[in-house]
Design a protein around this motif. Structure first.
Motif, short mmCIF file in Angstrom:
data_model
loop_
_atom_site.label_atom_id
_atom_site.label_comp_id
_atom_site.label_asym_id
_atom_site.label_seq_id
_atom_site.Cartn_x
_atom_site.Cartn_y
_atom_site.Cartn_z
N SER A 78 60.54 69.40 -21.84
CA SER A 78 60.09 68.10 -21.34
C SER A 78 60.24 68.09 -19.83
CB SER A 78 60.93 66.96 -21.95
OG SER A 78 60.66 66.81 -23.33
N MET A 103 61.63 66.07 -17.09
CA MET A 103 62.56 64.98 -16.85
C MET A 103 62.51 64.59 -15.38
SD MET A 103 63.72 64.86 -19.95
CE MET A 103 65.05 63.65 -19.76
N ASP A 147 67.59 68.94 -21.61
CA ASP A 147 66.83 67.69 -21.51
C ASP A 147 67.64 66.52 -22.06
OD1 ASP A 147 66.62 68.68 -24.11
OD2 ASP A 147 64.63 67.81 -24.43
N ALA A 161 68.90 63.18 -20.13
CA ALA A 161 68.62 61.82 -20.60
C ALA A 161 69.89 60.99 -20.65
CB ALA A 161 67.97 61.88 -21.99
N TYR A 215 62.31 60.80 -19.57
CA TYR A 215 61.32 61.71 -20.16
C TYR A 215 59.96 61.31 -19.59
CZ TYR A 215 64.44 63.73 -23.70
OH TYR A 215 65.44 64.42 -24.34
N ASP A 270 57.15 64.02 -22.49
CA ASP A 270 58.03 64.37 -23.60
C ASP A 270 57.41 65.50 -24.44
OD1 ASP A 270 59.76 64.52 -25.74
OD2 ASP A 270 59.97 62.35 -25.97
N ARG A 272 58.59 66.98 -26.92
CA ARG A 272 58.85 66.86 -28.35
C ARG A 272 57.68 66.20 -29.06
NH1 ARG A 272 64.30 63.58 -27.70
NH2 ARG A 272 62.78 62.43 -26.44
N GLN A 273 56.86 65.48 -28.31
CA GLN A 273 55.67 64.85 -28.88
C GLN A 273 54.45 65.76 -28.77
OE1 GLN A 273 55.27 61.10 -26.85
NE2 GLN A 273 57.21 60.29 -27.64
#
Length: 334
Positions: A115, A117, A191, A195, A201, A204, A206-207
């Motif tokens: 991600s 950041m 990451d 956070a 993020y 992101d 993770r998406q």
């Protein structure tokens, strides 16, 4: 009496000879492996060390950390390492450059979950314009993700931001935490750590989860030809390590926390839970992950259009473990 002594001496020599042969047969095989990032997905060798699996598989094992798959690839080309856990871009680019000795024999993770950041005032992708983004090393996983992610959000990674090489994953996190960069491309658990410290993020991963060999098992065809048993034993040790890492959270916290200096249990639990969802329980190497990288490289290197993912894969060791029931015996799902 003399005859008895001579007989005893012959027996003793025979015992020493047989013992010496046995010791030679049982001697552990030296194996140097390279690791391109200290992360959850690349932690399997640490678990094998903790559980003393290397002696079990007759391996005299040494793990060497070298940041970036490109540098790992260069080291292997020079004979410094027989196997590696690394991102896909380095080995693939080496293959395209003519070093077709490189081959993937498995993978722990076939998607990127990096991600970007950012500082508290950087909240949206467009806020990255003109900012300094830490990417580890050019050609590594974090750099690859940054290019993919920024383009997906309508940004040009070459024009809209200043990409800064910061070193490895720990150095990239430190650069973000100390303000040396405005944003950083980092993965689990860095990451999550960022956070918890108030960073956003901005993109992101993770998406998005773009297909990519994020943590591949890489070796050389020449190594397989000369030392197939050693490579096979290494992969079996990694399969057993995978079971340990994914079924014993307390052990995972102890091992990973010690190796990367993570003491915050909340950070670890969040990172561990997220990462377990994207790992390959049977160490499968997916052609789509390699093909996606070839397609990306083909935008600037036409040689990538002439290579297929299958040319970069050797599944013999995975197939062995499927056929002899190793994965089933370890309870590793599909």
């Amino acid at each position: 009496m003399i005859a008895k002594r001579m007989c005893f001496a012959v027996m003793l020599l025979g015992f020493v000879f047989v013992s010496g042969r046995s010791a030679g047969v049982l001697a552990a095989e030296r194996l140097v492996a390279l690791q391109s990032a200290p992360s959850v997905a690349m932690a399997l060798p640490w678990f094998a060390e903790e559980a003393r699996l290397y002696p079990k598989y007759d391996l005299d094992f040494q793990l060497v950390y070298i940041a970036s798959s490109g540098i790992v690839t260069a080291a292997m080309s020079g004979g410094n390492g027989s196997v590696a856990m690394a991102g896909g871009e380095g080995p693939i680019r080496a293959f395209l450059s003519g070093n077709t000795d490189f081959v993937f024999i498995g993978s722990v993770k076939n998607v990127l979950t990096h991600s970007i950041m950012g500082k508290p005032d950087i909240k949206r992708p467009e806020d990255l314009k003109g900012k300094r983004i830490g990417v580890g090393r050019i050609g590594g996983n974090s750099h690859y993700f940054t290019q993919i992610a920024m383009r997906e959000k309508g940004l040009d990674p070459l024009k809209d931001a200043n990409l800064i090489q910061t070193g490895g994953a720990p150095e990239t996190f430190l650069a973000l935490a100390t303000g040396a960069v405005d944003a950083a491309s980092i993965t689990t658990p860095q990451d999550t750590r960022a956070a918890f410290q108030g960073f956003n993020y901005v993109i992101d991963g993770r998406q998005i989860k773009p297909p990519y060999v994020a943590t591949g098992f890489v070796t050389l065809r020449s190594v397989i030809a000369k030392r197939p048993k050693v490579v096979s034993q290494f992969m079996r040790a990694m399969a057993e390590s995978f079971k340990l890492m994914t079924t014993d959270r307390e052990l995972a916290f102890r091992v990973i926390g010690k190796k990367i200096g993570l003491t915050d249990r909340k950070v670890f639990d969040a990172a561990y839970t997220a990462e377990m969802k994207v790992l390959e329980p049977r160490l499968d190497i997916k052609p789509i992950a390699i093909q996606a990288t070839l397609d990306e490289i083909a935008k600037t290197d036409p040689r990538a259009k002439q290579v297929t993912a299958q040319q970069l894969i050797d599944r013999r060791f995975l197939d062995e473990m499927e056929k002899d029931g190793t994965f089933d015996r370890l309870g590793l799902g599909r």
